[in-house]
Design a protein around this motif. Structure first.
Motif, PDB file in Angstrom:
ATOM      1  N   CYS A 122       0.824  -1.211   0.000  1.00  0.00           N
ATOM      2  CA  CYS A 122       0.000   0.000   0.000  1.00  0.00           C
ATOM      3  C   CYS A 122       0.854   1.255   0.000  1.00  0.00           C
ATOM      4  O   CYS A 122       0.513   2.249  -0.648  1.00  0.00           O
ATOM      5  N   SER A 169      -6.116   2.936  -2.253  1.00  0.00           N
ATOM      6  CA  SER A 169      -5.274   2.752  -1.071  1.00  0.00           C
ATOM      7  C   SER A 169      -6.100   2.205   0.091  1.00  0.00           C
ATOM      8  O   SER A 169      -5.660   1.306   0.810  1.00  0.00           O
ATOM      9  N   ARG A 173      -5.728  -1.548   1.824  1.00  0.00           N
ATOM     10  CA  ARG A 173      -5.563  -1.797   3.258  1.00  0.00           C
ATOM     11  C   ARG A 173      -6.639  -2.730   3.790  1.00  0.00           C
ATOM     12  O   ARG A 173      -6.390  -3.548   4.682  1.00  0.00           O
TER      13      ARG A 173
END
Length: 180
Positions: A122, A169, A173
């Motif tokens: 990430c 992003s 996660r």
């Protein structure tokens, strides 16, 4: 004055005298070895990643449409280039919408590849999206278009890049879980 506890005044024995009467204490057991400093390996939920990627593609396409409508409708600026350079000034908003959706799906593929190959996917993905967005925002300024068209195209590209970067992003996660 002598007391049952010893020769101390007030009847209290000194700490040293009491401590000397007790048996020696055993040493505490040794601590177990500390675990390695590296974090546990990540587990990728590919279905969650791609579902989020498809949703991000839809949002990126809609972001491109809204940005084109804002730049063209509110500010009256052509987004794709001046008329006469092979691109009409009033191009429909579907071209940047489809391009943004395709870019989001491509970015999802890059994130999937990074999740399978690197330690902090990430973080690396955020850097890649930031640099790609910066390059795409600066690209119109290297053309012979007018200043309005340059700024209009840069605004649309910036809006799409920020949307794709932020959403993917977060999706990455959520799709990556440590250990277990």
């Amino acid at each position: 004055m002598e007391t049952p506890d010893g020769p101390r005044a007030g009847g209290w024995a000194s700490y040293d005298a009491v401590r000397a009467d007790t048996a020696p204490q055993p040493a505490p057991p040794p601590l177990p070895p500390s675990p390695p400093a590296s974090p546990p390996p990540s587990r990728l939920n590919a279905g969650r990643l791609w579902a989020g990627g498809v949703m991000t593609a839809g949002v990126a396409g809609l972001t491109a449409v809204v940005a084109v409508l804002l730049v063209r409708g509110v500010f009256g600026v052509s987004v794709f280039g001046p008329a006469g350079d092979g691109v009409p000034a009033n191009t429909s908003a579907t071209v940047p919408a489809v391009t943004a959706a395709a870019a989001a799906l491509g970015a999802t593929g890059v994130l999937h590849l990074l999740a399978l190959t690197v330690r902090r996917p990430c973080r690396l993905f955020s850097w890649l999206v930031t640099l790609a967005t910066a390059a795409l925002v600066l690209l119109p300024f290297s053309t012979a278009a007018g200043p309005g068209e340059k700024v209009g195209s840069a605004v649309v590209r910036l809006a799409v890049g920020v949307t794709v970067g932020a959403l993917l992003s977060a999706v990455g996660r959520g799709a990556l879980r440590r250990g277990r």
